[in-house]
Design an enzyme around this catalytic site. Sequence first.
Site, PDB file in Angstrom:
ATOM      1  N   SER A  66       0.823  -1.207   0.000  1.00  0.00           N
ATOM      2  CA  SER A  66       0.000   0.000   0.000  1.00  0.00           C
ATOM      3  C   SER A  66       0.860   1.260   0.000  1.00  0.00           C
ATOM      4  CB  SER A  66      -0.880  -0.011   1.247  1.00  0.00           C
ATOM      5  OG  SER A  66      -1.625   1.169   1.310  1.00  0.00           O
TER       6      SER A  66
ATOM      7  N   LYS B  54      -2.466  -4.923   9.358  1.00  0.00           N
ATOM      8  CA  LYS B  54      -1.077  -4.541   9.104  1.00  0.00           C
ATOM      9  C   LYS B  54      -0.455  -4.011  10.382  1.00  0.00           C
ATOM     10  CE  LYS B  54       1.741  -1.942   5.829  1.00  0.00           C
ATOM     11  NZ  LYS B  54       1.688  -1.263   4.520  1.00  0.00           N
TER      12      LYS B  54
ATOM     13  N   CYS C  12      -2.128   4.471  12.789  1.00  0.00           N
ATOM     14  CA  CYS C  12      -2.607   5.843  12.731  1.00  0.00           C
ATOM     15  C   CYS C  12      -3.157   6.214  14.099  1.00  0.00           C
ATOM     16  CB  CYS C  12      -3.651   6.037  11.632  1.00  0.00           C
ATOM     17  SG  CYS C  12      -4.522   4.567  11.151  1.00  0.00           S
TER      18      CYS C  12
ATOM     19  N   ASN D 247       4.799  -2.296   8.727  1.00  0.00           N
ATOM     20  CA  ASN D 247       4.659  -0.919   8.296  1.00  0.00           C
ATOM     21  C   ASN D 247       5.994  -0.221   8.571  1.00  0.00           C
ATOM     22  OD1 ASN D 247       3.424   1.524   7.461  1.00  0.00           O
ATOM     23  ND2 ASN D 247       1.473   0.814   8.287  1.00  0.00           N
ATOM     24  N   THR D 248       6.068   1.061   8.359  1.00  0.00           N
ATOM     25  CA  THR D 248       7.353   1.760   8.487  1.00  0.00           C
ATOM     26  C   THR D 248       7.728   2.049   9.952  1.00  0.00           C
ATOM     27  OG1 THR D 248       6.170   3.838   8.183  1.00  0.00           O
ATOM     28  CG2 THR D 248       7.170   2.857   6.235  1.00  0.00           C
TER      29      THR D 248
HETATM   30  C1  LIG Z   1       5.670   6.756   0.375  1.00  0.00           C
HETATM   31  C2  LIG Z   1       5.027   5.632   1.129  1.00  0.00           C
HETATM   32  C3  LIG Z   1       3.668   5.645   1.374  1.00  0.00           C
HETATM   33  C4  LIG Z   1       3.072   4.630   2.093  1.00  0.00           C
HETATM   34  N1  LIG Z   1       1.724   4.653   2.304  1.00  0.00           N
HETATM   35  C5  LIG Z   1       1.130   3.654   3.024  1.00  0.00           C
HETATM   36  C6  LIG Z   1      -0.270   3.622   3.239  1.00  0.00           C
HETATM   37  O1  LIG Z   1      -0.996   4.480   2.740  1.00  0.00           O
HETATM   38  N2  LIG Z   1      -0.797   2.630   3.983  1.00  0.00           N
HETATM   39  C7  LIG Z   1      -0.008   1.648   4.526  1.00  0.00           C
HETATM   40  O2  LIG Z   1      -0.521   0.761   5.213  1.00  0.00           O
HETATM   41  N3  LIG Z   1       1.324   1.612   4.304  1.00  0.00           N
HETATM   42  C8  LIG Z   1       1.907   2.596   3.576  1.00  0.00           C
HETATM   43  N4  LIG Z   1       3.270   2.557   3.353  1.00  0.00           N
HETATM   44  C9  LIG Z   1       4.062   1.467   3.926  1.00  0.00           C
HETATM   45  C10 LIG Z   1       4.348   0.377   2.896  1.00  0.00           C
HETATM   46  O3  LIG Z   1       3.147  -0.222   2.465  1.00  0.00           O
HETATM   47  C11 LIG Z   1       5.273  -0.700   3.507  1.00  0.00           C
HETATM   48  O4  LIG Z   1       4.636  -1.259   4.628  1.00  0.00           O
HETATM   49  C12 LIG Z   1       6.606  -0.130   3.935  1.00  0.00           C
HETATM   50  O5  LIG Z   1       7.047   0.827   3.016  1.00  0.00           O
HETATM   51  C13 LIG Z   1       7.689  -1.206   4.109  1.00  0.00           C
HETATM   52  O6  LIG Z   1       7.984  -1.848   2.925  1.00  0.00           O
HETATM   53  P1  LIG Z   1       9.202  -1.419   1.941  1.00  0.00           P
HETATM   54  O7  LIG Z   1      10.414  -1.264   2.808  1.00  0.00           O
HETATM   55  O8  LIG Z   1       9.301  -2.499   0.943  1.00  0.00           O
HETATM   56  O9  LIG Z   1       8.805  -0.115   1.332  1.00  0.00           O
HETATM   57  C14 LIG Z   1       3.865   3.570   2.602  1.00  0.00           C
HETATM   58  C15 LIG Z   1       5.227   3.550   2.339  1.00  0.00           C
HETATM   59  C16 LIG Z   1       5.832   4.560   1.609  1.00  0.00           C
HETATM   60  C17 LIG Z   1       7.310   4.505   1.354  1.00  0.00           C
END
Ligand SMILES: Cc1cc2nc3c(=O)[nH]c(=O)nc-3n(C[C@H](O)[C@H](O)[C@H](O)COP(=O)(O)O)c2cc1C
Lengths: 271, 271, 312, 312
Positions: C23, C167, C132, C194-195
């Site tokens: 996402s 998540k 959130c 998530n981040t």
């Molecule tokens: C720019 C950006 C926007 C994101 N927006 C969302 C979001 O709207 N909802 C969500 O659950 N996670 C969101 N994420 C988190 C990602 O879905 C993912 O969980 C996270 O980036 C870790 O994976 P990665 O290291 O492969 O990016 C976002 C990540 C990034 C970088």
Amino acid sequence: MRCAEHCEVVANRPVATNQFEIEIHCPTVALHAQPGQFVQMRVQSGYEPLFSRPFSVFRRFPERGNFSVVYLVRGAFTQMLARKKPGESVFVVGPLGNRFLVAQPANQVLHLLVAGGVGAPPLYLLAEELVQTGVPRQKIVVVNGARRQDLLVCQEHFAELGVRLRTVTEDGSAGAKGKVTDALKALHGRGELSGNRCQVYTCGPTAMLEAVAKFAQKHDLPCQVSVETLMPCGLGVCLGCAVKVRTANGTDYKRACVDGPIFDATEVVWE
Amino acid sequence: MRCAEHCEVVANRPVATNQFEIEIHCPTVALHAQPGQFVQMRVQSGYEPLFSRPFSVFRRFPERGNFSVVYLVRGAFTQMLARKKPGESVFVVGPLGNRFLVAQPANQVLHLLVAGGVGAPPLYLLAEELVQTGVPRQKIVVVNGARRQDLLVCQEHFAELGVRLRTVTEDGSAGAKGKVTDALKALHGRGELSGNRCQVYTCGPTAMLEAVAKFAQKHDLPCQVSVETLMPCGLGVCLGCAVKVRTANGTDYKRACVDGPIFDATEVVWE
Amino acid sequence: MSEVKLSVKLGPLRLQNPVLVASGTFGYGSEYADLIDLNRLGGIMVKGTTLHPRAGNPMPRMVETAAGCLNSIGLQNVGVEAFIREKLPFLRQYRCAVIVNIAGDSYEEFEQLAERLDGVEGVHALEMNISCPNQEKGGIHFGVDPEATREVVSRVRKRTRLPLIVKLSPNVTDITMTAQAAVDGGADILSLVNTFVGTAIDAKTRRFKLANITGGLSGPAIKPLALYMVWRVARAVKVPIIGMGGIMNATDAVEFLLAGASAVAVGTANYVNPHASMEILEGIEQYLREQGEKDVKHIVGTVKRCKPGNEF
Amino acid sequence: MSEVKLSVKLGPLRLQNPVLVASGTFGYGSEYADLIDLNRLGGIMVKGTTLHPRAGNPMPRMVETAAGCLNSIGLQNVGVEAFIREKLPFLRQYRCAVIVNIAGDSYEEFEQLAERLDGVEGVHALEMNISCPNQEKGGIHFGVDPEATREVVSRVRKRTRLPLIVKLSPNVTDITMTAQAAVDGGADILSLVNTFVGTAIDAKTRRFKLANITGGLSGPAIKPLALYMVWRVARAVKVPIIGMGGIMNATDAVEFLLAGASAVAVGTANYVNPHASMEILEGIEQYLREQGEKDVKHIVGTVKRCKPGNEF
Ligand SMILES: Cc1cc2nc3c(=O)[nH]c(=O)nc-3n(C[C@H](O)[C@H](O)[C@H](O)COP(=O)(O)O)c2cc1C
Ligand SMILES: Cc1cc2nc3c(=O)[nH]c(=O)nc-3n(C[C@H](O)[C@H](O)[C@H](O)COP(=O)(O)OP(=O)(O)OC[C@H]3O[C@@H](n4cnc5c(N)ncnc54)[C@H](O)[C@@H]3O)c2cc1C
Ligand SMILES: Cc1cc2nc3c(=O)[nH]c(=O)nc-3n(C[C@H](O)[C@H](O)[C@H](O)COP(=O)(O)OP(=O)(O)OC[C@H]3O[C@@H](n4cnc5c(N)ncnc54)[C@H](O)[C@@H]3O)c2cc1C
Ligand SMILES: Cc1cc2nc3c(=O)[nH]c(=O)nc-3n(C[C@H](O)[C@H](O)[C@H](O)COP(=O)(O)O)c2cc1C
Ligand code: FES
Ligand code: FES
């Protein structure tokens, strides 16, 4: 039409201090790129830096399927790019974004192209298109500015094109000493902008864009600005390139990479 | 005496498929490095890879203040190293670690040097030292092994030195087909190792070290092994290079970078 | 070449293969439709969707860090109604699963989102983004509090028959606690991570680099941490897991499968390389062949202790 | 060139400059003595010291990750007696502060360590590493539990007159809780962060890369997370902070000072470049000159919000 593919470097030559023009074989971009559009490039195999980098399309050579980009060596990415040799490859996604819209009827309008530093390349492509579509050269004024002479981009190319070129540098090392807005004021002072139907197109650092936009607004000139932001994806999905714009009911964010990079100056909220 | 400094690359030439010898101007290492010692090298400006990499000192040129290393291109670091040009610099920390101890009286001992792949360079420096200190060449036997011919290291150098060279490759593409232990068995079978006072020195992949150590133990030959581990610091502080050793009351960990890389084979606990 | 089975069943959710896109990193699919074949994806987790449209945070919103990036987009999105009206019809043309990532500031918002999306054609599952602020609990994030997690999940559970993915936030002391709470609340599947909350400062200007001060860290930098959390959660709960966090290539993806994820989501990598998800899918298939495995599910959670010693 | 004041006072601890070297990354100082001038360091935090010698974990113990490294050394050290007997005399020759990092598995071990080191000549402060399992509480780490943190700190506080630094674990939901607990327990100074728990898997062999399965992540990868935690803690508590986590150069160090740390510790960078701490010290001085600052303490915690918009 756009592509995302590994493309061969055809040439990568210095054009000025710390400035290179890289020519890349990529028929999709060569055929379809419009003035103001850009490509995302990637040369790093690892994660330093993590993201690709955006560069405006500078010249197109559709017959041989090539396009070129002029870049200033600044940081990790452009250093790596400068080391690329003909035969090696870069990953190219593009063409991306929207284009400058030529004010019509094109040959009755004074086209005022205001470039700052590496903002020059897309304006060169625009100038070239204007010339090729028959706009009289004296109807094309390019104000090319930079802090110092060695940060001026595309000087020779504008000169070769035969358009009216006003050069300004902040330290006076080339052209008039001052900022692009000083050149604009001078043009205005000589009455060149009034009476004319005039369209401003500008690309460069944000502070310059703002100054040019305000100048245009003050003198009631239509103005298109090409904004620079970080562009993690270039595809409209990360929302990391947001630009604040005025809407009917307040403000909203648009994406520089797909809704831009070119916006009407009056639309942008300068903060 | 050791140093940690940016050093100039003097030469960086291919010596075999995917193998290079890099010569570096570094008087400290050139003067002080002993057979078996190594240097930590860094060419990356960023964090890919994060750590420096250890390389055995291969040749010393004290008159011109240079030393050299032979390396196999494997991963990110050695790829970058292979791109270094004369005049550019590498960051060198060294010489580090302990050295092979020459069994005494040196000219009455059969010195059996068993090399696997990139384990060869430090054994070359040892062989050279033995020759220079007057050990008869027929008292120096080098078993140089690798999986394939192109993974053999220092072949020509051993040959030039005029020591007794036994080459083995697992696929038979050079020398005898088999492993270094097959060559050892053959030597033993011909009675060359019994009756003689013999000292084994070995450097190569861990599995090979273990096999050589077991062979030595079985035939009661003293054996020094140079171990390979990850070496984050090379200075004895991170404890990431631990080697399990036997102690009076059980086992303990020693550091390959300062207590080694050379250990008595009977001390090492092979797991 | 023998066929390798790639389809996976995550509880009630069937995916044609285990490669999803995370996402916020793939928009609504349409942005990539001319660059890759969306029909080949296991699933698309669309941009976080809220009850009402959101404008998001001021710029700058993203910054690169060592092998990673911080983002503070602030859930900019068109809102659930516009999503259904404008974005979903496009996605319905494809056969990959469409998973709607929903985010609310209150229990009610989550409930309303779930209710609104339940039974909507073309929506195959919901993913709850509980990282959130919970306005009803003084702004503390749902996802860092097991009790709030259980409560919000069970409320959503009652409003939807769709497969429910929760998540998890990695910004917790013990992620198995919130994982268990989500399962207790009725989650069919967990997705993580998530981040991670972080920040960046510009030494020269002496200012934060993000307008929002803090952002969420993603990318290769977090992979070791995400992998650890997936491994721990996989051993702690019985529901299937979608693993993510720094997956840039097929090898990374395989690591998550070995750690216990039944499927993976590709995030930041989509920015860097629009083909990333396809290359990862192909790479997983090739890996399975090389390992002599006939079915991707056979490798899930099979990581073993390493042999002691120094073998490279 | 005008003089810049670099000496700092962290509560009861005076340092000649704000650059320390982090525990476990600089041995006992002697290892670097021929490569850099130890007299120029603000302080040396020695390798984690336990009551009895420890052999540490099996190999492999360390692995590189994207812009980081995982370690599971397992507190291999010579024990407090050998430290005092064999390591300390060397350190006494230098004028930099010597800070002993202590780790225990129980309240009693911590108490005994504190008592043993109290009044020992050449020890300038204690740093409590509370990221270790509390055997009396079923193995949960002291440092992730505010109550255990407060308890262990207050017990140690009673046994020593030395300046007391408590090193916080980042593996928590809210680091200000453990920070406050440490202060409540009597900490004079907080240091943060210790490493983040993570793991790495070798896809080819399908095994963990560390013998211990998990390890602690350090290096540039964690800098955004560490910086955020330092900033949060600095606003939450009144005691001074020693910031660390991914500091590789002077710019990184300055970021921690701006975020609110009164001093910084250089960790993993010492492996990569033995001169790192010296270059960082010189770089901070140069930065202060460029910024027209006369005293390093004037920049501590002065980071501001960024201006909105896209200025580069
Ligand atoms: C720019 C950006 C926007 C994101 N927006 C969302 C979001 O709207 N909802 C969500 O659950 N996670 C969101 N994420 C988190 C990602 O879905 C993912 O969980 C996270 O980036 C870790 O994976 P990665 O290291 O492969 O990016 C976002 C990540 C990034 C970088
Ligand atoms: C639509 C678009 C078109 C562009 N076209 C060109 C072009 O034709 N030629 C060209 O040379 N550059 C162009 N740029 C800017 C180019 O993308 C940056 O120069 C590039 O990202 C620098 O990367 P780097 O890794 O070398 O430097 P970095 O390490 O990323 O940056 C080095 C320094 O430059 C600054 N910087 C980075 N990106 C930008 C930016 N976008 N604008 C202003 N300053 C920046 C950084 O803050 C830093 O101080 C364009 C940018 C956009 C958004
Ligand atoms: C004391 C010592 C002396 C050494 N001397 C030499 C030398 O003279 N010449 C030389 O070519 N190499 C030598 N090495 C090995 C050298 O350090 C590695 O080849 C180097 O680290 C590879 O770095 P890389 O980034 O290119 O590859 P990486 O990406 O680090 O590794 C590529 C592949 O090589 C394997 N590998 C990495 N390091 C080692 C290692 N230490 N041993 C075995 N396999 C490894 C990895 O597992 C991986 O499969 C020595 C190692 C030690 C400990
Ligand atoms: C190999 C290694 C060993 C460490 N040993 C200790 C230790 O004994 N005690 C301790 O409190 N921290 C220890 N640390 C943590 C560091 O002191 C520091 O908190 C952490 O590495 C983050 O800083 P960095 O990213 O600059 O390395 C160790 C770190 C590493 C990499
Ligand atoms: S760069 Fe990602 S949305 Fe514009
Ligand atoms: S490599 Fe760090 S202790 Fe040996």
